[in-house]
Design a protein around this motif. Structure first.
Motif, PDB file in Angstrom:
ATOM      1  N   VAL A  41      -3.658   6.082   6.960  1.00 58.36           N
ATOM      2  CA  VAL A  41      -4.077   4.667   6.137  1.00 58.36           C
ATOM      3  C   VAL A  41      -3.210   3.331   6.496  1.00 58.36           C
ATOM      4  N   GLU A  42      -2.173   3.529   7.285  1.00 51.82           N
ATOM      5  CA  GLU A  42      -1.641   2.326   7.909  1.00 51.82           C
ATOM      6  C   GLU A  42      -2.505   1.351   8.598  1.00 51.82           C
ATOM      7  N   GLY A  43      -2.621   0.234   8.346  1.00 55.36           N
ATOM      8  CA  GLY A  43      -3.514  -0.633   9.117  1.00 55.36           C
ATOM      9  C   GLY A  43      -4.872  -0.601   9.160  1.00 55.36           C
ATOM     10  N   ILE A  44      -5.360   0.492   8.057  1.00 45.08           N
ATOM     11  CA  ILE A  44      -6.797   0.612   7.868  1.00 45.08           C
ATOM     12  C   ILE A  44      -7.227   0.229   6.762  1.00 45.08           C
ATOM     13  N   VAL A  45      -8.291  -0.388   6.542  1.00 44.03           N
ATOM     14  CA  VAL A  45      -9.212  -0.880   5.220  1.00 44.03           C
ATOM     15  C   VAL A  45      -9.956   0.254   4.766  1.00 44.03           C
ATOM     16  N   ARG A  46      -9.832   0.570   3.533  1.00 41.27           N
ATOM     17  CA  ARG A  46     -10.551   1.891   3.056  1.00 41.27           C
ATOM     18  C   ARG A  46     -12.081   1.468   3.239  1.00 41.27           C
TER      19      ARG A  46
END
Length: 147
Positions: A37-42
């Motif tokens: 999830v690091e640096g990623i938008v859901r």
């Protein structure tokens, strides 16, 4: 100056026990554990919730005995696991095959029973169960939920 992101957060998603928000918290906890999830938008409404670094797709299901509203007793938990026609956020199309969309399911039970001390960000208050989709298919067939 107008409203801030914090103002919006406090108004909309600060109640982590709310059913919909708790589900996203569970996705975040699992995604953090999988380091994906690091640096990623859901992505909202994708066929699966997470894609692990090794490409394995993950569906996260959340349940709790507690609700954000008044309860006279703890709620019985259930997880929706039925096969679906998955919608792909990247393709903007539904799959043509009704199936369980992810490779792995993670069932996240917020097992804590005291509303005054519940903290959905505390992983000690959760129990996590992992099941391969092939195993769910073999055991459940087209069954839509498990309790």
């Amino acid at each position: 100056m107008g409203p801030t992101l914090f103002d919006f957060w406090r108004w909309y998603v600060s109640n982590l026990l709310d059913n919909a928000t708790r589900g996203v918290v569970a996705e975040f906890l699992v995604g953090t554990a999988l380091d994906c999830v690091e640096g990623i938008v859901r992505t909202e409404w994708d066929a699966y919730d997470l894609r692990a670094i090794d490409g394995i797709t993950v569906e996260v299901k959340s349940a709790s005995h507690l609700r954000s509203w008044h309860q006279s007793e703890p709620t019985r938990v259930s997880f929706g696991v039925g096969p679906t026609f998955g919608w792909g956020a990247r393709t903007n199309a539904y799959s043509t095959e009704r199936r369980r969309q992810a490779d792995v399911y993670v069932f996240c039970l917020l097992h804590h029973l005291e509303k005054s001390t519940v903290d959905p960000l505390n992983t000690d208050q959760w129990t996590f169960y992992v099941a391969l989709t092939t195993r769910l298919d073999a055991v459940l067939g087209s069954q839509a939920s498990i309790t």
